[in-house]
Design an enzyme around this catalytic site. Structure first.
Site, short mmCIF file in Angstrom:
data_model
loop_
_atom_site.label_atom_id
_atom_site.label_comp_id
_atom_site.label_asym_id
_atom_site.label_seq_id
_atom_site.Cartn_x
_atom_site.Cartn_y
_atom_site.Cartn_z
N THR A 61 41.36 18.35 45.78
CA THR A 61 40.77 18.01 47.25
C THR A 61 41.79 17.67 48.26
OG1 THR A 61 40.41 15.85 46.54
CG2 THR A 61 38.62 17.28 46.16
N THR A 100 32.26 23.16 49.67
CA THR A 100 32.65 22.50 51.11
C THR A 100 32.44 23.36 52.39
OG1 THR A 100 34.63 21.67 52.21
CG2 THR A 100 34.70 23.55 50.91
N ASP A 101 32.02 22.51 53.42
CA ASP A 101 31.92 23.07 54.79
C ASP A 101 33.36 23.71 55.09
OD1 ASP A 101 33.30 20.45 54.61
OD2 ASP A 101 32.97 20.11 56.65
N TYR A 124 42.65 25.33 50.89
CA TYR A 124 41.79 24.47 50.14
C TYR A 124 40.30 25.22 50.38
CZ TYR A 124 38.04 21.06 49.60
OH TYR A 124 37.07 20.11 49.41
N LYS A 128 38.27 27.20 47.56
CA LYS A 128 36.74 26.69 47.00
C LYS A 128 35.98 27.97 47.28
CE LYS A 128 35.45 23.05 46.40
NZ LYS A 128 35.33 22.10 45.43
N1 LIG Z 1 36.11 14.57 49.93
C1 LIG Z 1 35.42 15.35 50.98
O1 LIG Z 1 35.66 14.96 52.07
C2 LIG Z 1 34.68 16.63 50.71
C3 LIG Z 1 34.17 17.46 51.75
C4 LIG Z 1 33.47 18.51 51.18
C5 LIG Z 1 33.43 18.97 49.93
N2 LIG Z 1 33.93 18.20 49.04
C6 LIG Z 1 33.82 18.49 47.54
O2 LIG Z 1 32.99 17.38 46.83
C7 LIG Z 1 33.43 17.33 45.51
C8 LIG Z 1 33.70 16.24 45.23
O3 LIG Z 1 34.76 15.50 45.94
P1 LIG Z 1 35.27 14.34 45.88
O4 LIG Z 1 35.76 13.70 47.25
O5 LIG Z 1 34.49 13.28 44.96
O6 LIG Z 1 36.60 14.51 44.98
P2 LIG Z 1 37.86 13.57 44.54
O7 LIG Z 1 37.26 11.97 44.88
O8 LIG Z 1 39.19 13.88 45.01
O9 LIG Z 1 37.71 13.54 43.05
C9 LIG Z 1 38.00 14.65 42.28
C10 LIG Z 1 38.08 14.39 40.88
O10 LIG Z 1 38.68 15.56 40.22
C11 LIG Z 1 39.94 15.15 39.36
N3 LIG Z 1 40.70 16.57 39.09
C12 LIG Z 1 41.83 16.97 39.74
N4 LIG Z 1 42.23 17.75 39.01
C13 LIG Z 1 41.68 18.19 37.98
C14 LIG Z 1 41.65 18.86 36.68
N5 LIG Z 1 42.62 19.88 36.57
N6 LIG Z 1 40.81 18.67 35.68
C15 LIG Z 1 39.78 17.75 35.94
N7 LIG Z 1 39.47 16.86 36.93
C16 LIG Z 1 40.51 17.07 37.92
C17 LIG Z 1 40.58 14.24 40.40
O11 LIG Z 1 41.60 13.47 39.47
P3 LIG Z 1 42.90 13.19 40.19
O12 LIG Z 1 42.52 12.47 41.37
O13 LIG Z 1 43.57 12.40 39.16
O14 LIG Z 1 43.74 14.30 40.62
C18 LIG Z 1 39.51 13.42 40.69
O15 LIG Z 1 38.98 12.36 39.68
C19 LIG Z 1 34.76 18.32 45.54
O16 LIG Z 1 34.34 19.65 45.08
C20 LIG Z 1 35.13 18.58 46.78
O17 LIG Z 1 35.66 19.88 47.14
C21 LIG Z 1 34.56 16.96 49.29
#
Ligand SMILES: NC(=O)c1ccc[n+]([C@@H]2O[C@H](COP(=O)([O-])OP(=O)(O)OC[C@H]3O[C@@H](n4cnc5c(N)ncnc54)[C@H](OP(=O)(O)O)[C@@H]3O)[C@@H](O)[C@H]2O)c1
Length: 297
Positions: A61, A100-101, A124, A128
């Site tokens: 992310t 994601t957006d 990114y 996605k």
């Molecule tokens: N954050 C935003 O603003 C946003 C906006 C739109 C969409 N999204 C989407 O929403 C979803 C959730 O986002 P979030 O903000 O909760 O993300 P996050 O807090 O970054 O959590 C992602 C998790 O995935 C883990 N991860 C990374 N690489 C991995 C791997 N190889 N195998 C297994 N786990 C792995 C990370 O571990 P480490 O941290 O240890 O690497 C982290 O615990 C994602 O699909 C993201 O693309 C997020």
């Protein structure tokens, strides 16, 4: 129903565990126990557990770092997503994948519909979008796109800005925030609720719709969001005084990536499908900050 959640140490993963419906048998795995880069191990675990659904909350992310670690971003956000969809499809299990957006280019001036053309502007977003396309080849896959996700956990725009407000003093540097990128902030609580409702709805319906959108309602700039974080924190007594914030244009903020200027998501079809109303971003923010004051006390 048995549900496997990946990435449970992330923002969404944590909240999904907290908000679990008592009718679900939940297996939550973090990166150590279920690393998407180790497909052999993940495949074994999926076949041992045989979940009805996998919710993929794991992702790469870090939007700016993805520009340098391109290969890794694609491995996690594209290849691994196809692998999950393919593996569960072997026994007719299903995948709910979060996207994601940032799959949109931001040229539209009204909220994006689920079937609007995607044209990501950065690695990114491209990784996605590829994950969406590859996983949708398998009929059990659903995609839930969200935007500007935040929580009281870890480092995100909201926690960073809150700390800037809290620690602001006369010696602090001015806080400058972009005022020409618009979207809808979304709390993890709201997104987790939508995930659970979507799993229930999709398990009981013959799917036509495969792609869904979910965010809090309302469209604002990062500057407006940063200002509101200070104002509400002051109002509920979390800080003494909100810091002044200076609005700037995107070109005034040094960055190696291009972000969409407008990425609000139209959630109407999802509201209808899962029978849930969106929460206004102002209400969601106030609730999150009240939660913070309880956590900090
Ligand atoms: N954050 C935003 O603003 C946003 C906006 C739109 C969409 N999204 C989407 O929403 C979803 C959730 O986002 P979030 O903000 O909760 O993300 P996050 O807090 O970054 O959590 C992602 C998790 O995935 C883990 N991860 C990374 N690489 C991995 C791997 N190889 N195998 C297994 N786990 C792995 C990370 O571990 P480490 O941290 O240890 O690497 C982290 O615990 C994602 O699909 C993201 O693309 C997020």
């Amino acid at each position: 129903m048995k549900i496997l959640i990946t990435g449970i140490d992330g923002q969404l993963g944590r909240e999904l565990i907290k908000k679990k419906d008592k009718n679900f048998d939940l297996i939550g795995l973090n990166k150590t126990d279920f690393n998407l880069l180790d497909q052999k191990d993940c495949e074994q675990k999926i076949f041992d557990i045989k979940p009805d659904w996998i919710i993929n909350a794991a992702a790469f992310t870090q939007v700016d770092i993805a520009e340098e670690k391109t290969e890794l971003a694609y491995l996690i956000n594209s290849n691994a997503v196809e692998f999950l969809a393919k593996t569960v499809s072997v026994y007719r299990g299903r995948l709910l994948h979060i996207s994601t957006d940032f799959v949109f280019n931001g040229n539209k001036k009204a909220p994006y519909f689920v079937n609007d053309k995607c044209a990501p502007l950065n690695v990114y977003g491209s990784s996605k979008l590829k994950g969406e396309k590859l996983s949708l080849k398998y009929p059990g896959t659903l995609i839930l796109r969200t935007s500007w996700l935040y929580s009281n956990f870890g480092e995100n725009f909201y926690t960073k800005i809150f700390n800037l407000h809290k620690n602001y003093n006369k010696q602090s540097k001015p806080i400058k925030i972009i005022n020409d990128q618009f979207g809808s902030p979304t709390t993890v609580d709201s997104l987790a609720d939508a995930c659970w409702k979507l799993i229930i709805a999709a398990s009981n319906k013959k799917d036509i719709q495969k792609i869904f959108h979910w965010s809090n309602s309302g469209v604002i700039s990062w500057y407006q969001f940063a200002k509101a974080i200070g104002e509400v924190s002051e109002e509920i007594g979390l800080i003494n005084k909100a810091a002044p914030i200076i609005p700037i244009r995107s070109y005034q903020y040094p960055s190696n990536i291009i972000r969409p200027k407008y990425s609000a998501l139209d959630c109407n079809s999802t509201c209808e499908y899962i029978d849930l109303d969106q929460i206004k971003w102002q209400d969601a923010l106030k609730y999150k900050l009240i939660q913070k004051s309880i956590l900090d006390s």
